[in-house]
Enzyme design. Structure first.
Site, PDB file in Angstrom:
ATOM      1  NE  ARG A 119      -2.807   0.357   3.389  1.00 19.67           N
ATOM      2  CZ  ARG A 119      -2.080   0.441   4.510  1.00 19.67           C
ATOM      3  NH1 ARG A 119      -1.321   1.496   4.751  1.00 19.67           N
ATOM      4  NH2 ARG A 119      -2.119  -0.530   5.399  1.00 19.67           N
ATOM      5  CE1 TYR A 160     -18.338  11.884 -13.705  1.00 13.95           C
ATOM      6  CE2 TYR A 160     -17.698  11.746 -11.403  1.00 13.95           C
ATOM      7  CZ  TYR A 160     -18.125  11.148 -12.567  1.00 13.95           C
ATOM      8  OH  TYR A 160     -18.347   9.800 -12.573  1.00 13.95           O
ATOM      9  CG  ASP A 165     -11.827  17.009 -12.735  1.00 15.26           C
ATOM     10  OD1 ASP A 165     -11.164  16.534 -13.682  1.00 15.26           O
ATOM     11  OD2 ASP A 165     -12.789  16.423 -12.212  1.00 15.26           O
TER      12      ASP A 165
HETATM   13  C1  PLP Z   1     -15.170  10.442 -14.337  1.00 13.52           C
HETATM   14  C2  PLP Z   1     -14.811  11.745 -13.786  1.00 13.52           C
HETATM   15  C3  PLP Z   1     -14.450  11.889 -12.434  1.00 13.52           C
HETATM   16  C4  PLP Z   1     -14.489  10.734 -11.458  1.00 13.52           C
HETATM   17  O1  PLP Z   1     -13.560   9.752 -11.782  1.00 13.52           O
HETATM   18  P1  PLP Z   1     -13.759   8.183 -11.496  1.00 13.52           P
HETATM   19  O2  PLP Z   1     -12.502   7.606 -12.045  1.00 13.52           O
HETATM   20  O3  PLP Z   1     -14.986   7.733 -12.225  1.00 13.52           O
HETATM   21  O4  PLP Z   1     -13.896   8.021 -10.025  1.00 13.52           O
HETATM   22  C5  PLP Z   1     -14.081  13.146 -11.996  1.00 13.52           C
HETATM   23  N1  PLP Z   1     -14.079  14.211 -12.827  1.00 13.52           N
HETATM   24  C6  PLP Z   1     -14.430  14.116 -14.113  1.00 13.52           C
HETATM   25  C7  PLP Z   1     -14.413  15.324 -14.975  1.00 13.52           C
HETATM   26  C8  PLP Z   1     -14.813  12.887 -14.646  1.00 13.52           C
HETATM   27  O5  PLP Z   1     -15.178  12.806 -15.928  1.00 13.52           O
END
Ligand code: PLP
Length: 377
Positions: free
Chosen positions: A46, A98, A170
């Site tokens: 981990r 998201y 993001d």
């Molecule tokens: C899919 C997504 C997430 C979340 O990611 P996961 O891998 O599904 O947990 C976060 N931000 C954006 C813009 C996404 O498209």
């Protein structure tokens, strides 16, 4: 180094034992220690894993950052970021992020005493207006999902610096190939590597990149303490995928541009949301802070029956959640990715019942266009 050279080589050296060119899948939970207190820097799976470390170094290089910290999903990465703050702290968030980010913050983390303000960050003055005494983080997503609105990252980073706030972006929709928030002054980049970074629709993963020693130290601690780490095999798959990220993104760009132009020119859609279109309200900003417009398009067909017909009859596009894979996907945000966002909130954002989202893959674009034409016949 150039992006493609880093994508193929950064974080990877031939295996010292065999010379294997590709980093092996270190499928082990523990490591032999030579004597008490003497080991090779690897104690427990981990905490340390060389396949994962190679992936982290690789994506850190692609995002022009110092450190990568990998997680078992994008949302696990987002959740880890809440470890940078405490109960009583306040976070400013882009209002059309998201859907899962909304659910995590508003429906889970709020119960732990965190306070969130949802604002339209495409207008920077909304960030300034939302700052409170206890604000610590500003969480941005650009372009947003599914409306593809942009936030000026350099401007937002400057506001954060002036007010001593940590800026998070993001960057999932752009991938490190098309946008590097750290070079625009932001503190932290987050990806759902499930999407473009892996690009083959066969892994769930997340990663955070930063150049701050302090942020890295805390997130590395949380990665181990909370334990939402990705498997060695998943890390290996993602590491294999980043080698072709540049060529995949070039093709996503080209195909999406052509499909967006088709949707506009054929007048099939009432409204087309794509940052590459000159009519997009943030087109100039897109040209400034992105190196391409990406593979995501949203289109409002004005009539739910037309939207349903397309969603039902397409043959090459697959109806499904997710995005960023080599295969084209089609989805209905109002009932799928954004179902957890209340309807009145959705309507305000433009996520109508007749809105369809396309994740344009790297197939032959002529086939994608005929797929939509045929679906409507
Ligand atoms: C899919 C997504 C997430 C979340 O990611 P996961 O891998 O599904 O947990 C976060 N931000 C954006 C813009 C996404 O498209």
């Amino acid at each position: 180094m150039g992006f493609s050279t880093d994508a193929i080589h950064a974080g990877q050296t031939p295996d010292p034992v065999t010379g294997a060119v590709i980093v092996p899948i270190y499928q082990t939970s523990t490591y032999a220690q030579e004597e008490l207190g003497k080991h090779k820097g690897y104690e427990y799976g981990r905490t340390q894993n060389l396949t994962r470390q190679s992936l982290e170094a690789n994506i850190a290089a692609l995002e022009k950052g110092k450190y990568g910290i990998a997680f078992g999903s994008g949302l696990a990465a987002t959740h880890a970021l809440t470890g940078l703050i405490k109960a009583g702290d306040h976070v400013i968030v882009s209002n059309n992020v998201y859907g899962g980010t909304y659910r995590l913050f508003e429906l889970v983390m709020k119960d732990y005493g965190l306070d969130f303000s949802w604002v339209d960050t495409s207008d920077l003055s909304n960030i300034e207006k939302a700052i409170k005494k206890n604000t610590k983080l500003v969480y941005l997503e650009t372009p947003t999902n599914p409306m593809l609105n942009l936030t000026d990252l350099e401007g937002a980073a400057n506001i954060c610096k002036k007010n001593n706030l940590t800026s998070i972006v993001d960057n999932t929709f752009m991938s490190p190939y098309l946008q590097n928030p750290l070079t625009l002054g932001c503190d932290i980049v987050l990806h759902s590597s499930t999407k473009y970074i892996n690009g083959h629709s066969d892994v769930i993963g997340g990663i955070i990149v930063t150049s701050s020693d302090k942020i890295h130290e805390r997130l590395r601690y949380i990665q181990n303490a909370v334990g939402a780490v990705p498997s060695p095999f998943d890390c290996w798959l993602v590491l294999r995928s980043t080698k072709t990220l540049a060529v995949r993104m070039e093709r996503h760009n080209q195909n999406a541009m052509k499909l967006a132009e088709f949707l506009v020119e054929s007048e099939i859609a009432k409204k087309v949301y794509y940052p590459g279109l000159r009519t997009h309200p943030h087109h100039e900003l897109a040209k400034k802070q992105m190196r391409g417009f990406g593979g995501m398009i949203s289109a409002d067909f004005g009539d739910i029956e037309i939207a349903k017909k397309i969603l039902k009859n397409v043959k090459i596009f697959t109806l499904g959640e997710s995005l960023g894979g080599v295969e084209s996907l089609i989805s209905h945000p109002a009932s799928m990715t954004h179902a957890s966002v209340p309807k009145e909130e959705r309507d305000k954002l433009g996520i109508t019942e007749s809105l369809v989202r396309f994740s344009v893959g790297i197939e032959d674009v002529e086939d994608l266009i005929s797929d939509i034409e045929n679906a409507l016949k």
